[in-house]
Design a protein around this motif. Sequence first.
Motif, mmCIF file in Angstrom:
data_model
loop_
_atom_site.group_PDB
_atom_site.id
_atom_site.type_symbol
_atom_site.label_atom_id
_atom_site.label_comp_id
_atom_site.label_asym_id
_atom_site.label_seq_id
_atom_site.Cartn_x
_atom_site.Cartn_y
_atom_site.Cartn_z
ATOM 1 N N PRO A 129 -1.593 1.955 -4.766
ATOM 2 C CA PRO A 129 -2.676 1.470 -3.910
ATOM 3 C C PRO A 129 -2.238 1.472 -2.440
ATOM 4 N N ASP A 130 -3.185 1.320 -1.555
ATOM 5 C CA ASP A 130 -2.915 1.302 -0.122
ATOM 6 C C ASP A 130 -2.375 -0.072 0.278
ATOM 7 N N ALA A 131 -1.082 -0.148 0.572
ATOM 8 C CA ALA A 131 -0.465 -1.440 0.865
ATOM 9 C C ALA A 131 -0.802 -1.962 2.252
ATOM 10 N N SER A 132 -1.305 -1.120 3.120
ATOM 11 C CA SER A 132 -1.590 -1.574 4.485
ATOM 12 C C SER A 132 -2.898 -2.330 4.580
ATOM 13 N N SER A 133 -3.749 -2.199 3.566
ATOM 14 C CA SER A 133 -5.075 -2.813 3.622
ATOM 15 C C SER A 133 -5.115 -4.196 2.987
ATOM 16 N N PHE A 134 -3.995 -4.667 2.471
ATOM 17 C CA PHE A 134 -3.891 -6.013 1.918
ATOM 18 C C PHE A 134 -2.997 -6.849 2.826
ATOM 19 N N PHE A 143 -0.141 1.754 9.754
ATOM 20 C CA PHE A 143 0.107 3.171 9.495
ATOM 21 C C PHE A 143 1.078 3.386 8.332
ATOM 22 N N GLU A 144 1.655 2.288 7.791
ATOM 23 C CA GLU A 144 2.577 2.401 6.656
ATOM 24 C C GLU A 144 1.811 1.996 5.397
ATOM 25 N N ALA A 145 1.268 2.975 4.715
ATOM 26 C CA ALA A 145 0.269 2.677 3.690
ATOM 27 C C ALA A 145 0.823 2.600 2.271
ATOM 28 N N ARG A 146 1.990 3.124 2.033
ATOM 29 C CA ARG A 146 2.421 3.251 0.637
ATOM 30 C C ARG A 146 2.821 1.901 0.034
ATOM 31 N N GLY A 147 2.333 1.650 -1.163
ATOM 32 C CA GLY A 147 2.727 0.501 -1.964
ATOM 33 C C GLY A 147 2.600 0.883 -3.426
ATOM 34 N N TYR A 148 3.158 0.078 -4.314
ATOM 35 C CA TYR A 148 3.140 0.428 -5.730
ATOM 36 C C TYR A 148 2.614 -0.720 -6.580
ATOM 37 N N SER A 149 1.835 -0.371 -7.576
ATOM 38 C CA SER A 149 1.478 -1.319 -8.634
ATOM 39 C C SER A 149 2.141 -0.836 -9.908
ATOM 40 N N ALA A 150 2.683 -1.766 -10.684
ATOM 41 C CA ALA A 150 3.417 -1.411 -11.899
ATOM 42 C C ALA A 150 2.991 -2.333 -13.030
#
Length: 729
Positions: A129-134, A143-150
């Motif tokens: 998911p987009d980590a910058s929008s939370f 501008f650092e958008a990468r995040g992970y759901s596991a």
Amino acid sequence: MAAGLRFQVVNEAFKRGPVFVDMPKERPSEYFAKYVFDRQKMYRYLSPTVYEQMCDVIDNGAPFDRSIADAVASGIKKWAIENGVTHYTHWFQPLTEGTAQKHDGFVEHDGKGGMVEEFEGKLLVQQEPDASSFPSGGIRSTFEARGYSAWDPTSPVFIIGDTLLIPTIFISYTGEALDYKVPLKRSLHALDKAATAVARLFYPDVRRVVTNLGWEQEYFLVDEALYAARPDLVMTGRTLMGHDSAKNQQMDDHYFGSIPARVEEFMKDIEIHALELGIPCKTRHNEVAPNQFELAPIYEEANLAVDHNMLMMSIMKRVARKHGFRCLLHEKPFKGVNGSGKHENWSLATDTGILLHAPGKTPMDNLRFTTFIVETLKAVYDHNGLIKASIMSATNAHRLGANEAPPAIISSFLGKTLSDLLLHVEKADDDALSMEGKKAFKLDLPSLPELLIDNTDRNRTSPFAFTGNRFEFRAVGSEANCASAMLTLNAAVAEALLDFRERVDRLMGEGESKDAAIMRVVREDIKYIKPIIFNGNGYSDEWKEEAARRGLDCEVSAPLVFDNYLKEETVRMFARTNVMTRLELEARNEIKWETYTKKIQIESRIFGDLCLNHIIPVVTKYQSTLIDNVHKVQGIFEGEKARKIARENLIIIEKMADHESFIIENVDKMVEARKVANRIESEREKAIAYHDTVAPLMEAIRYHVDKLETIVDDELWPLPKYRELLFIR
């Protein structure tokens, strides 16, 4: 809203009848977990080897082997498609107090111009998911958008409608937790290790300690039409203005009363949905305030219980609309009546079936019981302010200490029996470890059975009360994520138990026997924790003074309470238990301060709009009517009678003018206070400014608006009143 429209809305609301629910033909036990990929489904859709591996992960905390991911995904997909599922989503709990999900279809190109249903292990286990929008508290830039759901395999996947929901954690690209589940699971692991080490002093065969949670969810229902006619309810979840109804809860007739027909059908509906999703609903009843209700499930393992509470709140909101209601989870939607909490019943149990917070039948059992009670209290005492910070928010601050909820001072009620037990242990009495169970209480009525009386009373003013075999954390707010309080309590207790085991081992290394070492440390801690124990009235002013003398945290300003998260002892505790890093704590506090500011900011904006665009025009119109009446009276009557009527009208006009003037003047001040606060760069200082300057102005203005509600012609008043909002017909 036009006054005439208000009456149309009220009449429509009062005419509504119940929406009757078609009850399933099966018994609840037969459709329980119908839409959950539980053990029965796992056994049916997975191979024996994969099934055993999954059970090991769930029961024993074994690492999930990604080599079986495709096999698990294949079984889940088959089950899901058989139930009409077309989409899947990772379902996680960002730091927004809600849940998040992005739906993807079970479709891929088949290479021949068509589509095929596809769901591989990699899609089950991990997404991006987009980590910058939370909210990230500065951990991630825009501008650092990468995040992970596991995927969290210990919380089973489930189906809602045509979508498969997969409970997951959520972390940043650099590994920091951006959700509630990651630190919660870390805290459960830390508490398991620490509690197991202490439990083995008494029972060497213990391999694991599980944290149990049973939550009680309070909520309000209001008619949807009336809700839509209150912009403050729509935008903030609470009424920012409104005079007391002549009758509210003072007759105590709503609590445990007959459930209104409309509400009972709603309750049946949510229970069916909940049971189908594996949520073990048990209790439903009217709460104290009008339109206030409660539901509660049977206790579960804490991680699963937190997921179920988040899911339940979503179900309640969705099903309420079907029945013509809006479900309010705000802690204080109505001034002058009780607010809503979410009591969290917390306890520890071993894999061998021993409830660590329950007394036993032998002195050794009761020494174990005493140890875990005392070390839990030591954790709450050592981190008194932090425990309060874990339940504090802009919304819960309205409820705490408001004469229906625990005060904003954390203490623990133990009751006479347990208090006497600790006193005996401290004094080394020979019978120190004997504890009476339930006593029989005979009623002088032959046809009625004996009552078994618990060894503790209840104290509804205590934020952290012992209730027989568990602690009830009563200060948690109704719309909060349970995990915030749970992960903090778990980590604090883990630290206390780690210290306890180290001190006992040190004494044993010096030649002291195990039992003597345990008793010595327990006695030391009983003396130490006395300030946190309070069995009296938590509502009294005397207790506030006494709590301050005891050194307990008595701060009530939410922005300042949040400072407890960044105290050095807090940072050390979370680091030692591996629950959160300093960076994660700093980020979360930034989010807490920012969230506090935004909530007060939104309330202030809608409040100012209501005052200037709804209330003042109505007041002006009614004043004009009264002024016109004065002139007409003087044209009809003569002498003293005319003067008397004119004086009476002028008194009312003058009162209204005073209230009106105060409102206009102070709304301007409130707007200016917002502008000043908004220029502050520090999120902490900005939140403090909103607390100290904006919020008090809102409260002062509200007094005058509520007074006007009792003066202005009822036919002109534009907003549904409490007497209309709070009584479901």
